[in-house]
Design a protein around this motif. Structure first.
Motif: not given
Length: 263
Positions: A63-86
């Motif tokens: 949603s943030l990327q579609c609104s151009q509030l942040v770049s499209k290079s950021l990704l979501t990562l799930d490590l064993n149930g722990n979630t990060l934006i990287v």
């Protein structure tokens, strides 16, 4: 809507846990953290505001990327149930520095030790862990504009997530322990020097103060890791000067002693 209102609306729409949505201050703090990752002020953020899962965080980020509030290079990562934006490029540069410059201090806090001890960041199991993280990051970079979170499979179950988070979040010092023997540590009643870096987010007409980093070092090892701390602070200040979204960077230290430390 203003920039801040867009951030708040996205958080409250996509990150509800049950019937509970994030508050406005929580939404603004998360927005500031995501912007800091996007700007390269920090490599990643670990989401712990509520019980929202990886798919929800991905919807929020998209949603943030579609609104151009942040770049499209950021990704979501799930490590064993722990979630990060990287920020894959920033994290990869950080890991490669560990390999080539050994500029991150690894502290062994195994429960069997009398006191915390600095260890070689590239010894056996730590070398393997760093290599696995680097392979993961190279895979992330190939995803480009991911529509789904990247789920790390069984391999992450073998990782010491305390060490992994320290690396991914850009800390100059991170803890390690042999989790095959015990998840307890030797930090009980150990004086810890806590370093916290904060800044003000300049959005619209008002400011929002947020903590960008917070990590600890056993006070007895402070002198031994001083070089890593100084390099981290210098690098953060240099990156901070290259942007105009945040201002008033402050780095403070305080000492705490706790009966038990949960990592």
């Amino acid at each position: 809507m203003s920039t801040r209102e867009l951030f708040v609306a996205a958080a409250r729409k996509h990150l509800s846990a049950g019937r509970k949505s994030l508050s406005v201050p929580q939404s603004l703090d998360l927005a500031a953290q995501v912007l800091a990752v996007d700007l390269g002020l920090k490599p990643a953020l670990l989401y712990d505001s509520n019980g929202a899962g990886a798919d929800q965080l991905q919807q929020y980020l998209s949603s943030l990327q579609c609104s151009q509030l942040v770049s499209k290079s950021l990704l979501t990562l799930d490590l064993n149930g722990n979630t990060l934006i990287v920020n894959p490029l920033t994290v990869r540069a950080k890991v490669e520095q560990i390999i080539h410059d050994k500029n991150v201090a690894i502290i062994d806090i195994c429960h069997s030790l009398e006191k915390p001890t600095i260890v070689d960041p590239l010894r056996g199991e730590l070398r393997s862990l760093t290599h696995d993280i680097l392979l993961l990051l190279k895979r992330l970079e190939q995803l480009k504009e991911a529509e789904k979170p990247c789920y790390v499979g069984e391999k992450s179950e073998e990782w010491n997530l305390c060490t992994v988070f320290g690396i991914l979040l850009g800390f100059p010092v991170t803890y390690w322990f042999d989790q095959t023997k015990s998840f307890e540590n030797c930090l009980s009643l150990t004086p810890l020097m806590v370093t916290a870096a904060s800044a003000s987010w300049q959005g619209d007409s008002s400011e929002h103060r947020c903590c960008l980093y917070s990590f600890s070092v056993p006070a007895a090892l402070l002198q031994a890791v001083q070089s890593s701390l100084e390099n981290w602070k210098r690098s953060l200040q240099e990156r901070f000067q290259q942007q105009n979204v945040f201002k008033d960077l402050t780095v403070r230290q305080s000492t705490v002693t706790l009966p038990s430390v949960c990592l």
